[in-house]
Structure formats: structure tokens, C-alpha cells
Design a protein around this motif. Sequence first.
Motif, PDB file in Angstrom:
ATOM      1  N   LYS A  53       0.955  -1.151  -0.403  1.00 16.55           N
ATOM      2  CA  LYS A  53       0.152   0.385  -0.147  1.00 16.55           C
ATOM      3  C   LYS A  53       1.225   1.500   0.245  1.00 16.55           C
ATOM      4  O   LYS A  53       0.811   1.896  -0.878  1.00 16.55           O
ATOM      5  CB  LYS A  53      -0.888   0.561   1.165  1.00 16.55           C
ATOM      6  CG  LYS A  53      -1.842   0.896   1.159  1.00 16.55           C
ATOM      7  CD  LYS A  53      -2.681   1.616   2.662  1.00 16.55           C
ATOM      8  CE  LYS A  53      -3.672   2.722   2.491  1.00 16.55           C
ATOM      9  NZ  LYS A  53      -3.687   2.786   4.269  1.00 16.55           N
ATOM     10  N   ARG A  56       2.568   1.922  -3.571  1.00 16.03           N
ATOM     11  CA  ARG A  56       1.638   2.237  -4.555  1.00 16.03           C
ATOM     12  C   ARG A  56       1.288   3.889  -3.776  1.00 16.03           C
ATOM     13  O   ARG A  56       1.544   4.658  -4.790  1.00 16.03           O
ATOM     14  CB  ARG A  56       0.135   1.662  -4.559  1.00 16.03           C
ATOM     15  CG  ARG A  56      -0.004   0.056  -4.970  1.00 16.03           C
ATOM     16  CD  ARG A  56      -0.985  -0.180  -5.539  1.00 16.03           C
ATOM     17  NE  ARG A  56      -2.098  -0.309  -4.104  1.00 16.03           N
ATOM     18  CZ  ARG A  56      -1.878  -1.093  -3.246  1.00 16.03           C
ATOM     19  NH1 ARG A  56      -0.872  -2.541  -3.627  1.00 16.03           N
ATOM     20  NH2 ARG A  56      -2.398  -1.286  -1.111  1.00 16.03           N
ATOM     21  N   LEU A  57       1.464   4.480  -3.071  1.00 18.05           N
ATOM     22  CA  LEU A  57       1.315   5.909  -2.571  1.00 18.05           C
ATOM     23  C   LEU A  57       2.381   6.334  -2.784  1.00 18.05           C
ATOM     24  O   LEU A  57       1.769   7.532  -3.104  1.00 18.05           O
ATOM     25  CB  LEU A  57       0.831   5.825  -0.965  1.00 18.05           C
ATOM     26  CG  LEU A  57       0.215   5.316  -0.241  1.00 18.05           C
ATOM     27  CD1 LEU A  57      -0.374   5.242   0.877  1.00 18.05           C
ATOM     28  CD2 LEU A  57      -1.233   6.175  -1.608  1.00 18.05           C
ATOM     29  N   THR A  58       4.240   5.871  -2.800  1.00 18.68           N
ATOM     30  CA  THR A  58       4.356   6.440  -3.562  1.00 18.68           C
ATOM     31  C   THR A  58       5.183   6.429  -5.199  1.00 18.68           C
ATOM     32  O   THR A  58       5.405   7.670  -5.263  1.00 18.68           O
ATOM     33  CB  THR A  58       6.090   5.708  -3.045  1.00 18.68           C
ATOM     34  OG1 THR A  58       5.880   5.157  -0.731  1.00 18.68           O
ATOM     35  CG2 THR A  58       7.568   6.121  -3.143  1.00 18.68           C
ATOM     36  N   GLU A  59       4.569   5.694  -5.561  1.00 14.42           N
ATOM     37  CA  GLU A  59       4.443   4.946  -7.590  1.00 14.42           C
ATOM     38  C   GLU A  59       3.278   7.376  -7.745  1.00 14.42           C
ATOM     39  O   GLU A  59       4.060   7.302  -8.379  1.00 14.42           O
ATOM     40  CB  GLU A  59       4.129   4.574  -7.559  1.00 14.42           C
ATOM     41  CG  GLU A  59       5.821   3.384  -7.536  1.00 14.42           C
ATOM     42  CD  GLU A  59       5.139   1.728  -7.864  1.00 14.42           C
ATOM     43  OE1 GLU A  59       3.496   1.404  -8.187  1.00 14.42           O
ATOM     44  OE2 GLU A  59       5.401   1.026  -7.850  1.00 14.42           O
ATOM     45  N   GLN A  60       2.337   6.902  -6.696  1.00 11.80           N
ATOM     46  CA  GLN A  60       1.221   7.567  -7.264  1.00 11.80           C
ATOM     47  C   GLN A  60       2.031   8.887  -6.883  1.00 11.80           C
ATOM     48  O   GLN A  60       1.238   9.697  -7.738  1.00 11.80           O
ATOM     49  CB  GLN A  60      -0.130   8.111  -6.384  1.00 11.80           C
ATOM     50  CG  GLN A  60      -0.827   8.582  -6.862  1.00 11.80           C
ATOM     51  CD  GLN A  60      -1.451   8.211  -8.228  1.00 11.80           C
ATOM     52  OE1 GLN A  60      -1.571   7.390  -8.275  1.00 11.80           O
ATOM     53  NE2 GLN A  60      -1.596   9.168  -9.405  1.00 11.80           N
ATOM     54  N   HIS A  61       2.349   9.516  -5.845  1.00 14.02           N
ATOM     55  CA  HIS A  61       2.952  10.761  -5.875  1.00 14.02           C
ATOM     56  C   HIS A  61       4.634  11.082  -6.419  1.00 14.02           C
ATOM     57  O   HIS A  61       4.158  12.439  -6.845  1.00 14.02           O
ATOM     58  CB  HIS A  61       3.871  10.687  -4.132  1.00 14.02           C
ATOM     59  CG  HIS A  61       4.642  11.944  -3.428  1.00 14.02           C
ATOM     60  ND1 HIS A  61       3.117  13.226  -3.389  1.00 14.02           N
ATOM     61  CD2 HIS A  61       5.337  12.464  -4.020  1.00 14.02           C
ATOM     62  CE1 HIS A  61       4.388  13.851  -2.912  1.00 14.02           C
ATOM     63  NE2 HIS A  61       5.288  13.770  -3.467  1.00 14.02           N
ATOM     64  N   ASN A  62       4.885  10.105  -6.545  1.00 14.47           N
ATOM     65  CA  ASN A  62       5.559  10.551  -7.812  1.00 14.47           C
ATOM     66  C   ASN A  62       5.656  10.096  -8.892  1.00 14.47           C
ATOM     67  O   ASN A  62       6.332  11.394  -9.768  1.00 14.47           O
ATOM     68  CB  ASN A  62       7.120   9.238  -7.323  1.00 14.47           C
ATOM     69  CG  ASN A  62       7.855   9.296  -5.955  1.00 14.47           C
ATOM     70  OD1 ASN A  62       7.750  10.646  -5.689  1.00 14.47           O
ATOM     71  ND2 ASN A  62       8.873   8.248  -5.792  1.00 14.47           N
ATOM     72  N   LEU A  63       4.110  10.005  -9.220  1.00 15.10           N
ATOM     73  CA  LEU A  63       3.953  10.393 -11.082  1.00 15.10           C
ATOM     74  C   LEU A  63       3.010  11.840 -11.094  1.00 15.10           C
ATOM     75  O   LEU A  63       3.774  12.530 -11.927  1.00 15.10           O
ATOM     76  CB  LEU A  63       2.962   9.507 -11.462  1.00 15.10           C
ATOM     77  CG  LEU A  63       2.312   9.640 -12.659  1.00 15.10           C
ATOM     78  CD1 LEU A  63       3.139   9.389 -13.825  1.00 15.10           C
ATOM     79  CD2 LEU A  63       1.063   8.080 -12.258  1.00 15.10           C
ATOM     80  N   GLU A  64       2.900  11.802  -9.730  1.00 11.90           N
ATOM     81  CA  GLU A  64       2.716  13.894  -9.518  1.00 11.90           C
ATOM     82  C   GLU A  64       3.312  14.602  -9.719  1.00 11.90           C
ATOM     83  O   GLU A  64       3.289  15.244 -10.551  1.00 11.90           O
ATOM     84  CB  GLU A  64       1.225  13.555  -8.367  1.00 11.90           C
ATOM     85  CG  GLU A  64       0.027  12.560  -8.609  1.00 11.90           C
ATOM     86  CD  GLU A  64      -0.804  12.842  -7.596  1.00 11.90           C
ATOM     87  OE1 GLU A  64      -0.491  13.282  -6.579  1.00 11.90           O
ATOM     88  OE2 GLU A  64      -1.847  12.178  -7.806  1.00 11.90           O
ATOM     89  N   HIS A  70       3.622  18.091  -7.230  1.00 10.90           N
ATOM     90  CA  HIS A  70       4.209  18.529  -6.120  1.00 10.90           C
ATOM     91  C   HIS A  70       5.802  19.050  -6.297  1.00 10.90           C
ATOM     92  O   HIS A  70       6.431  18.373  -6.956  1.00 10.90           O
ATOM     93  CB  HIS A  70       4.983  16.640  -6.123  1.00 10.90           C
ATOM     94  CG  HIS A  70       3.462  16.123  -5.298  1.00 10.90           C
ATOM     95  ND1 HIS A  70       1.900  16.663  -4.213  1.00 10.90           N
ATOM     96  CD2 HIS A  70       3.002  15.045  -6.074  1.00 10.90           C
ATOM     97  CE1 HIS A  70       1.610  16.005  -4.829  1.00 10.90           C
ATOM     98  NE2 HIS A  70       1.301  15.174  -5.748  1.00 10.90           N
ATOM     99  N   THR A  73       9.815  13.998  -4.278  1.00 13.48           N
ATOM    100  CA  THR A  73       9.773  13.080  -4.581  1.00 13.48           C
ATOM    101  C   THR A  73       9.615  12.256  -3.304  1.00 13.48           C
ATOM    102  O   THR A  73       9.733  12.716  -2.138  1.00 13.48           O
ATOM    103  CB  THR A  73      10.175  11.993  -5.266  1.00 13.48           C
ATOM    104  OG1 THR A  73      11.860  12.198  -5.150  1.00 13.48           O
ATOM    105  CG2 THR A  73      10.267  12.951  -6.946  1.00 13.48           C
TER     106      THR A  73
END
Length: 114
Positions: A53, A56-64, A70, A73
Motif C-alpha cells: 500500500k 502504491r502511494l509512493t508511486e502515485q505521489h512520484n508520478l504526480e 509536487h 519525490t
Amino acid sequence: STRMQWIQGLSLSVLLVFSHASLNEHWEMWKSYHGKDYSSQREELGRRLTWEKNLRLTEQHNLEASMGLHSYTLGLNHLADMTAEEADAMLNGLQLPEDLDANLTFVPPSSAPV
């Protein structure tokens, strides 16, 4: 009892289905790097699901972040197998003694440059 053990084993098997097999190597590398060792298969599975989980949150943030949403990263550190509440309790659990004199003044060592 044997029936309870069977039900627990079945529950763990069902939860394993929700864990992504493609991440097995990454999970093992992360555990090895951070020296993680769990007391039971149940604990490891729970930590694995929390780690996924957080991944996934880290990957989503880094994509954003890559889209300029943001200015920084994120990465997975030694706390990635903990929930936010667990990490918060671990990091913010400072308890000062009740008899601590609150009027203490910091005095730098005499060898400190002024």
C-alpha cells in the motif's frame, strides 16, 4: 484446535492472492536491506500488504511529482511496512519526565565557537 489452524491457514492463503507476486523480489530486497525479520507468517503478510500500500502511494505521489504537482519525490525507508499511525506513534512518542525542570537554559560547551 486443528479446525482453527486450518481456517487461519486458509485466511493467509486468501490474503496471499491479494499480494502481488511480481513484487516478491522487491519485497525480499527491501526486507534484506532494512534487516526486517518477522515473528510469524501472519505478521509478515500483514507487513507485506502495508508495504505494498505504501509502495502504491509512493508511486502515485512520484508520478504526480513528475507532472509538476509536487516539488519533491518520496521513497521507501525502514518504516514502509508500518501504517501511518504506527510510524507516527514510533516517531512522535517522546515522553518527558514529569519532574523535568522546564526552566532549563542551554549552555554551549566552552570549546564551541561563538
